[in-house]
Design an enzyme around this catalytic site. Structure first.
Site, short mmCIF file in Angstrom:
data_model
loop_
_atom_site.label_atom_id
_atom_site.label_comp_id
_atom_site.label_asym_id
_atom_site.label_seq_id
_atom_site.Cartn_x
_atom_site.Cartn_y
_atom_site.Cartn_z
N LYS A 18 20.77 3.75 -129.78
CA LYS A 18 20.45 4.71 -130.85
C LYS A 18 20.76 4.13 -132.23
O LYS A 18 19.94 4.20 -133.15
CB LYS A 18 21.26 6.02 -130.67
CG LYS A 18 20.99 6.73 -129.36
CD LYS A 18 21.80 8.00 -129.22
CE LYS A 18 23.30 7.79 -129.20
NZ LYS A 18 23.80 7.01 -128.04
N ARG A 93 25.28 16.74 -130.36
CA ARG A 93 25.78 16.24 -129.08
C ARG A 93 26.21 17.37 -128.16
O ARG A 93 26.66 17.10 -127.05
CB ARG A 93 27.00 15.36 -129.35
CG ARG A 93 26.88 13.91 -128.89
CD ARG A 93 28.12 13.22 -129.39
NE ARG A 93 28.41 11.97 -128.80
CZ ARG A 93 28.22 10.79 -129.40
NH1 ARG A 93 27.64 10.72 -130.57
NH2 ARG A 93 28.60 9.70 -128.82
N ARG A 131 29.14 -5.04 -127.00
CA ARG A 131 28.84 -4.60 -128.38
C ARG A 131 29.89 -5.12 -129.36
O ARG A 131 31.07 -5.04 -129.14
CB ARG A 131 28.81 -3.06 -128.44
CG ARG A 131 28.71 -2.54 -129.88
CD ARG A 131 28.21 -1.14 -129.96
NE ARG A 131 28.99 -0.17 -129.25
CZ ARG A 131 28.57 1.09 -129.00
NH1 ARG A 131 27.40 1.50 -129.44
NH2 ARG A 131 29.34 1.91 -128.33
N ARG A 164 34.92 -2.13 -130.85
CA ARG A 164 35.49 -0.80 -131.07
C ARG A 164 36.55 -0.47 -130.03
O ARG A 164 36.39 -0.81 -128.87
CB ARG A 164 34.36 0.25 -130.99
CG ARG A 164 33.56 0.35 -132.26
CD ARG A 164 32.29 1.14 -132.10
NE ARG A 164 32.42 2.33 -131.27
CZ ARG A 164 31.39 3.15 -130.98
NH1 ARG A 164 30.20 2.89 -131.48
NH2 ARG A 164 31.55 4.19 -130.24
N ARG A 175 33.31 8.56 -121.60
CA ARG A 175 32.25 8.93 -122.55
C ARG A 175 30.94 9.22 -121.83
O ARG A 175 30.21 10.13 -122.22
CB ARG A 175 32.06 7.80 -123.58
CG ARG A 175 33.16 7.83 -124.65
CD ARG A 175 33.27 6.54 -125.39
NE ARG A 175 32.06 6.15 -126.08
CZ ARG A 175 31.79 4.91 -126.47
NH1 ARG A 175 32.64 3.96 -126.23
NH2 ARG A 175 30.69 4.66 -127.11
P1 ADP Z 1 28.06 5.78 -129.19
O1 ADP Z 1 27.15 5.22 -130.25
O2 ADP Z 1 28.58 4.70 -128.30
O3 ADP Z 1 27.43 6.90 -128.41
P2 ADP Z 1 29.42 7.13 -131.34
O4 ADP Z 1 29.75 6.16 -132.40
O5 ADP Z 1 28.20 7.96 -131.55
O6 ADP Z 1 29.32 6.37 -129.95
O7 ADP Z 1 30.63 8.12 -131.09
C1 ADP Z 1 31.95 7.65 -130.93
C2 ADP Z 1 32.87 8.86 -130.76
O8 ADP Z 1 32.86 9.64 -131.95
C3 ADP Z 1 32.52 9.83 -129.64
O9 ADP Z 1 33.01 9.41 -128.37
C4 ADP Z 1 33.20 11.11 -130.14
O10 ADP Z 1 34.60 11.08 -129.94
C5 ADP Z 1 32.95 11.03 -131.65
N1 ADP Z 1 31.67 11.69 -132.03
C6 ADP Z 1 30.58 11.09 -132.55
N2 ADP Z 1 29.60 11.99 -132.78
C7 ADP Z 1 30.08 13.18 -132.37
C8 ADP Z 1 29.54 14.50 -132.33
N3 ADP Z 1 28.30 14.77 -132.73
N4 ADP Z 1 30.33 15.50 -131.86
C9 ADP Z 1 31.58 15.26 -131.46
N5 ADP Z 1 32.16 14.04 -131.45
C10 ADP Z 1 31.41 13.01 -131.90
P1 ADP Z 2 24.25 3.49 -129.19
O1 ADP Z 2 24.23 3.76 -130.67
O2 ADP Z 2 23.21 4.29 -128.44
O3 ADP Z 2 25.62 3.66 -128.60
P2 ADP Z 2 23.89 0.68 -129.94
O4 ADP Z 2 22.69 0.67 -130.83
O5 ADP Z 2 25.22 0.56 -130.59
O6 ADP Z 2 23.84 1.98 -128.95
O7 ADP Z 2 23.69 -0.48 -128.87
C1 ADP Z 2 24.68 -0.76 -127.86
C2 ADP Z 2 24.73 -2.28 -127.61
O8 ADP Z 2 23.52 -2.69 -126.98
C3 ADP Z 2 24.86 -3.14 -128.87
O9 ADP Z 2 25.65 -4.24 -128.55
C4 ADP Z 2 23.41 -3.56 -129.19
O10 ADP Z 2 23.33 -4.81 -129.85
C5 ADP Z 2 22.82 -3.65 -127.79
N1 ADP Z 2 21.40 -3.26 -127.70
C6 ADP Z 2 20.79 -2.22 -128.33
N2 ADP Z 2 19.49 -2.13 -127.96
C7 ADP Z 2 19.28 -3.14 -127.07
C8 ADP Z 2 18.13 -3.56 -126.31
N3 ADP Z 2 16.95 -2.93 -126.39
N4 ADP Z 2 18.29 -4.63 -125.49
C9 ADP Z 2 19.48 -5.27 -125.39
N5 ADP Z 2 20.60 -4.92 -126.07
C10 ADP Z 2 20.50 -3.86 -126.91
#
Ligand code: ADP
Ligand code: ADP
Length: 226
Positions: A18, A93, A131, A164, A175
């Site tokens: 995302k 979410r 990541r 992270r 998660r």
């Molecule tokens: P990822 O990209 O791996 O899904 P995020 O960066 O979006 O992770 O989120 C990291 C953490 O931040 C989540 O596990 C949660 O604790 C918090 N968080 C992010 N967005 C939300 C949301 N919309 N509502 C509640 N908690 C959130």
């Molecule tokens: P999210 O925001 O949904 O948690 P991220 O955009 O942070 O996901 O991506 C998670 C990990 O996967 C990062 O290390 C990113 O570089 C990698 N990644 C994202 N899209 C792809 C893809 N299409 N193929 C391979 N690796 C990817």
């Protein structure tokens, strides 16, 4: 309607891509990426009250309470750079957040499209374990699939790349569990509104992006921003 804006909601398991796709869309659509995770991490870095509160949830892989998160998003969307809309990454979410977001965006035409980036859990865990994020600009890399030119250094601004805290495996499992329990119901929510489009997130980054652009062209009638 006088003040129609473009709000996109990116859905998908943690690690689906995302953030990666939101950053690409941001460049082509001229709309800001609004990542609630990034805003929490920014607050954490600056040791604000919100950051300290958020950390206690993030460390366990739990969601920050809706009330706090919704208020934070309201403030963010009121900023001038969100005047034409936003690309929502990690929000809403929960169903409660989705309902609040509908109310907030209703005067501006509501949510335009909710692309779901599909990925298996096994693949998501692999992605998250590799990541790496830039401490200063938030750019996202992957140790294997999308490495920086120089290991540990951001291509964009030379910042330090780090893993992270919540990307440790035991937190990641939680998660994913939280995702299925609290966030997956949003798939049905947006499907029922005719706003869901599904993309195969297992493809290379550029292919997912091409699919996303095609979906936007087909379903979202986007205005052209510079
Ligand atoms: P990822 O990209 O791996 O899904 P995020 O960066 O979006 O992770 O989120 C990291 C953490 O931040 C989540 O596990 C949660 O604790 C918090 N968080 C992010 N967005 C939300 C949301 N919309 N509502 C509640 N908690 C959130
Ligand atoms: P999210 O925001 O949904 O948690 P991220 O955009 O942070 O996901 O991506 C998670 C990990 O996967 C990062 O290390 C990113 O570089 C990698 N990644 C994202 N899209 C792809 C893809 N299409 N193929 C391979 N690796 C990817």
């Amino acid at each position: 309607m006088s003040d129609v804006r473009t709000y996109l909601v990116l859905l998908g398991v943690p690690g689906a891509g995302k953030g990666t796709q939101a950053k690409l869309l941001q460049e082509t659509l001229g709309l800001p990426q609004v990542s609630t995770g990034d805003i929490f991490r920014y607050n954490l870095k600056n040791a604000t009250e919100l950051g300290v509160l958020a950390k206690s949830y993030m460390d366990k892989g739990l969601l920050v309470p809706d009330e706090v998160t919704i208020r934070m998003v309201e403030d963010r969307l009121a900023q001038p750079d969100c005047a034409a809309g936003a690309i929502m990454d990690g929000f809403p979410r929960t169903l409660q957040q989705a309902a609040a977001f509908d109310a907030l965006t209703a005067p501006h035409g509501g949510v335009r499209l909710a692309p779901l980036i599909g990925l298996s859990d096994e693949e998501a865990v692999l992605r998250i374990s590799g990541r790496r994020s830039c401490r200063t600009c938030g750019a996202i890399y992957h140790a294997v699939a999308n490495p920086p030119r120089v290991e540990g250094v951001c291509d964009k601004d030379g910042g330090e790349l780090y893993q992270r805290d919540d990307d440790r495996e035991e937190v990641v499992r939680n998660r994913l569990f939280v995702y299925y329990k609290q966030t997956a119901p949003l798939i049905g929510y947006y499907f029922a509104k005719g706003l869901l489009v599904e993309l195969d997130g297992a493809q290379p980054i550029s292919d997912v992006f091409a699919g996303l652009q095609a979906a936007l062209a087909a379903h979202a009638a986007l205005p052209t921003h510079s």
